[in-house]
Scaffold this active site. Structure first.
Site, short mmCIF file in Angstrom:
data_model
loop_
_atom_site.label_atom_id
_atom_site.label_comp_id
_atom_site.label_asym_id
_atom_site.label_seq_id
_atom_site.Cartn_x
_atom_site.Cartn_y
_atom_site.Cartn_z
N SER A 36 0.80 -1.22 0.00
CA SER A 36 0.00 0.00 0.00
C SER A 36 0.83 1.27 0.00
CB SER A 36 -0.94 0.01 1.21
OG SER A 36 -0.19 -0.12 2.42
N GLY A 73 -1.96 -4.17 0.94
CA GLY A 73 -2.17 -5.34 1.77
C GLY A 73 -1.26 -6.50 1.47
N ASN A 102 3.57 -5.34 5.83
CA ASN A 102 2.37 -6.07 6.27
C ASN A 102 2.73 -7.33 7.04
OD1 ASN A 102 0.18 -4.42 5.20
ND2 ASN A 102 1.02 -4.95 3.20
N ASP A 183 -4.95 7.29 9.44
CA ASP A 183 -4.61 6.02 10.07
C ASP A 183 -3.21 6.04 10.68
OD1 ASP A 183 -2.97 5.91 7.85
OD2 ASP A 183 -3.87 4.12 6.99
N HIS A 186 -0.13 5.63 6.47
CA HIS A 186 0.03 5.85 5.03
C HIS A 186 0.16 7.33 4.68
CE1 HIS A 186 -2.02 1.90 5.30
NE2 HIS A 186 -1.21 1.60 4.30
#
Length: 211
Positions: A36, A73, A102, A183, A186
């Site tokens: 991502s 992801g 991840n 979040d 990112h």
């Protein structure tokens, strides 16, 4: 002189030369294999840093074509599973590997992450492409012991396989809250142009050196 015979004799050579020329053009591609952080999470593809990098490099015909094969992801195992088809389709000359975050966020064993990244690097080399590995750092709340072990596997791999290690661009972005999504993980749209320029400065010497 019978020019038809001359042309007939040289036709296989000309076809072979043309094939190599097409292969050389196809080979001047930088493939970005990431998650991502490179896929432009929650952003239009046109605003992601790889797209902006591609647009920047397209202004100079001597610069490589950029193919962004990043998927939000993705773990290292998922990247490994997708890699053979990507190598066959794009025949890149360089592959920038931005994977592992991840795995780390899910607490996967660092030795497993290192092993899978090693398989990715090996596949890239077997395809006669040059791999670049991006350093990844986890947020501090994942614990010092695990975080340090995770961080250290990247320079270890770069040394083991004798490949360039590219600094983690998020270390330049995360310190600026205005560049982060809500979040806290990112980069947002405002950060993408900076990342594209920052990555260009670090990738161009590598692809030029290999030209």
């Amino acid at each position: 002189m019978n020019f038809k015979n001359v042309f007939r004799w040289h036709l296989p050579f000309l076809l072979l030369l043309g094939l190599f020329s097409l292969r050389a053009v196809a080979a001047d591609t930088l493939l970005i294999l990431g998650d991502s952080l490179s896929a432009g999470y929650r952003l239009p593809v046109a605003n992601s840093w790889p797209t902006l990098l591609s647009e920047k490099w397209q202004q100079d015909p001597s610069q490589p074509k950029v193919v962004n094969a990043s998927i939000s992801g993705d773990t290292t195992a998922q990247g490994l599973a997708r890699l053979p088809a990507l190598l066959k389709q794009h025949q890149p000359r360089w592959v920038m590997i931005e994977l592992g975050a991840n795995d780390g966020l899910r607490g996967f064993p660092t030795q497993d992450i290192q092993q899978t990244l090693g398989k990715i690097i090996t596949l890239v080399k077997q395809a006669d492409a040059q791999p670049f590995l991006m350093q990844i750092r986890l947020p501090p709340n994942y614990g010092r012991r695990y975080g340090e072990a995770f961080y250290d596997l990247y320079p270890a791999l770069a040394k083991q396989y004798d490949i360039p290690l590219i600094p983690f661009f998020m270390e330049q972005v995360a310190i600026k809250p205005q560049w982060m999504q809500d979040d806290g993980l990112h980069p947002n749209r405002d950060a993408q142009a900076f990342i594209a320029g920052w990555m260009s400065e670090r990738l161009l010497p590598l692809v030029k050196h290999e030209s």
